[in-house]
Design an enzyme around this catalytic site. Structure first.
Site, PDB file in Angstrom:
ATOM      1  N   ARG A  13      47.100  50.503  34.231  1.00 51.52           N
ATOM      2  CA  ARG A  13      46.921  49.212  33.548  1.00 51.52           C
ATOM      3  C   ARG A  13      45.438  48.866  33.459  1.00 51.52           C
ATOM      4  NH1 ARG A  13      49.946  43.548  35.191  1.00 51.52           N
ATOM      5  NH2 ARG A  13      48.920  43.884  37.206  1.00 51.52           N
ATOM      6  N   ASP A  35      48.411  38.414  43.303  1.00 50.32           N
ATOM      7  CA  ASP A  35      47.318  38.927  42.490  1.00 50.32           C
ATOM      8  C   ASP A  35      46.747  37.797  41.653  1.00 50.32           C
ATOM      9  OD1 ASP A  35      48.994  38.578  40.287  1.00 50.32           O
ATOM     10  OD2 ASP A  35      49.319  40.721  39.957  1.00 50.32           O
TER      11      ASP A  35
END
Length: 541
Positions: free
Chosen positions: A169, A454
């Site tokens: 990603r 996150d």
């Protein structure tokens, strides 16, 4: 193919890193420079379109499926390209940053897929950007190991075993990489740096291993942004001389605008698409961001009160499964963020039951796989999907034709009974300060209160504070959400952290800086599109 002479790139304001010359080769930087020259202008135009669309939402307080793309949605004939063998079975995916220890643990975890994250689970220090690339190449060459300085424990890849397939990603379109600039001094988009370095070094290497360059695409807001990625893929494959269609991309449907363009996003990427993913915190953050002028009916309760069974979240996930399977793509479920406690088995027992219930629901709803944040959760999620899939690699044949989601269903926020609470405000401040402090020290994936958090965590935390204050929410204890109350809670939290850590440990951290940044992005009248934009200006390294 012969490429035109690229614009030169210069590495600026970056201390040399060990082995960086293996990543920042002249040929790799030439490729990144060509990506920048060709695609950054379109990236800039699409970011401007985001602002225009946001202004339209502010004016109308609504969204709808796009009339101009109705023909794509109504055409039953098109499908995405068949999944390669390495991506056909995705029943459990583990996520995490690309530091050396995580790389080994994720590949050894028993999960089918590892989302190797340069985005929300990674603070983009230059060391994380460059050495993360090096770690992946070392892993593919099976020359990676790690010894923990504190415990002395050593980590290596399991020999002669099938490792998790990597889906990488890159950063979202909105972030720049300040350490790479062209001759005009313009920073290269972080997405092109992350993608370009990884693809250039590993595309052929992965093909030789029987896999390929596979990507998760974050923060996508429209099918036009998916079209840009598709054009990047087409150019990149020609540039390095591998067959068209080798790249596969899974798009995170983690913005409310993308939820209205799922089919169009798959259509734009149809030769390279492998699925869509249903997120949670970023999706809620996007709702707050886009509908922050929409009044009381768009006010979200405490983040932990918005489960995936909430009516508007259920509409979103069921539409995603229906859309993916209609078009032959994988539908991937959300994150189980729990981090097992080594000291409290009762905490683990309760959490494991919740994880199992969540994964059972996703498997029974038709998802082909789901995310976990810790290796201990892999067997739990695996069991849930094994029970439904058996020996089949996926359930894309389950078309969910019973699903009929209307445009209004996706934004029916006022269908929730839960309301914001004072405890929710306190939790948003606690988690926000703790996460931002770690991020400013270069850590993107952080265990807080037994959950792996996150950057999306910080985004929803600060967004909820902002929304509750601007909506004049009155909590159950009679207190109104105000800037003064948020400052009071933040000051109390900072004092509690200081007392808990002691003066020396407190002083070695970035606690005051994190406190100040949280309050800035939570209280400023001018709402920052992404917390990571002002935070990146304060990130050292």
């Amino acid at each position: 193919m012969s490429a035109p002479a690229p614009s030169p790139l210069a590495i600026v304001d970056a201390e040399p890193l060990p082995r960086q010359e293996e990543v920042l080769t002249e040929a790799a930087l030439a490729f990144v420079a060509e990506l920048h020259r060709r695609f950054t202008p379109r990236r800039d135009e699409l970011l401007a379109r985001r602002a225009e669309r946001r202004a339209e939402i502010a004016r109308t307080s609504t969204l709808d499926f796009l009339p101009e793309t109705a023909a794509i949605r109504e055409d039953e004939s098109w499908k995405v390209a068949p999944a390669p063998a390495a991506l056909d079975d995705r029943r459990v995916e583990i996520t995490g940053p690309t530091d050396r220890k995580m790389t080994i643990n994720a590949l050894n975890s028993g999960a089918k897929i590892w989302l190797a994250d340069f985005e929300d689970a990674s603070a983009p220090t230059w060391a994380n950007v460059v050495l993360g690339q090096l770690n992946l190449t070392d892993a593919y060459e099976r020359r990676i190991d790690f010894t923990d300085e504190n415990t002395g424990k050593s980590y290596t890849l399991k020999p002669n075993e099938e490792l998790a397939t990597v889906v990488m990603r890159p950063r979202g379109w909105h972030l720049d990489e300040r350490h790479l600039k062209d001759e005009t001094g313009r920073a290269v988009p972080g997405a092109l740096v992350d993608f370009g370095l990884y693809f250039f070094h590993n595309a052929q290497r992965l093909l030789d291993l029987g896999k390929g360059p596979y990507f998760y695409l974050p923060k996508t807001e429209s099918h036009l942004e998916a079209r840009l990625w598709n054009d990047v893929f087409v150019f990149a494959q020609d540039y390095v001389g591998i067959p068209q269609g080798t790249v596969r991309a899974t798009v995170l449907i983690e913005t409310i605008t993308a939820a209205y363009e799922m089919e169009e996003i798959l259509y734009e990427l149809r030769d390279h698409a492998s699925g869509l993913n249903a997120g949670r915190w970023d999706y809620l953050f996007s709702i707050v961001k886009n509908f922050r002028d929409g009044g009381e009916k768009f006010v979200l309760p405490d983040r932990n009160a918005v489960t995936m069974t909430a009516p508007f979240m259920r509409a979103y996930t069921e539409l995603l499964v229906r859309t993916c399977h209609k078009r032959g793509a994988h539908a991937i479920g959300g994150m189980a963020a729990f981090i097992p406690s080594r000291r409290d088995e009762e905490v683990n027992k309760v959490a494991f039951e919740k994880v199992k219930a969540d994964k059972d629901r996703e498997a029974n709803d038709g998802f082909d796989g789901s995310w976990v944040a810790h290796p201990d959760l892999v067997p739990i999620a695996m069991a849930s999907f094994d029970a439904v899939l058996g020996d089949r690699p996926n359930q894309k044949d389950r078309l969910r034709e019973d699903v009929d989601v209307k445009a209004a269903d996706l934004i029916a926020i006022d269908s929730l009974d839960a309301k914001p609470t004072y405890a929710g405000l306190v939790n948003a401040v606690q988690v926000g300060i703790r996460y931002i402090e770690a991020w400013l020290r270069g850590l993107g994936a952080v265990a807080i209160f037994n959950l792996m958090e996150d950057a999306a965590t910080a985004e929803i935390s600060r967004s909820q504070i902002w929304q509750w204050i601007n909506a004049g929410v009155v909590f159950e204890n009679g207190e109104r959400a105000t800037p003064e109350l948020a400052r009071k809670v933040a000051a109390e939290e900072l004092a509690a952290i200081r007392a808990e850590l002691g003066e020396e440990a407190y002083a070695s951290g970035k606690w005051q800086q994190a406190h100040d940044l949280l309050l800035k992005v939570a209280l400023d009248e001018d709402y920052a599109d992404f917390l990571t934009l002002p935070a990146y200006e304060q990130l050292r390294g």
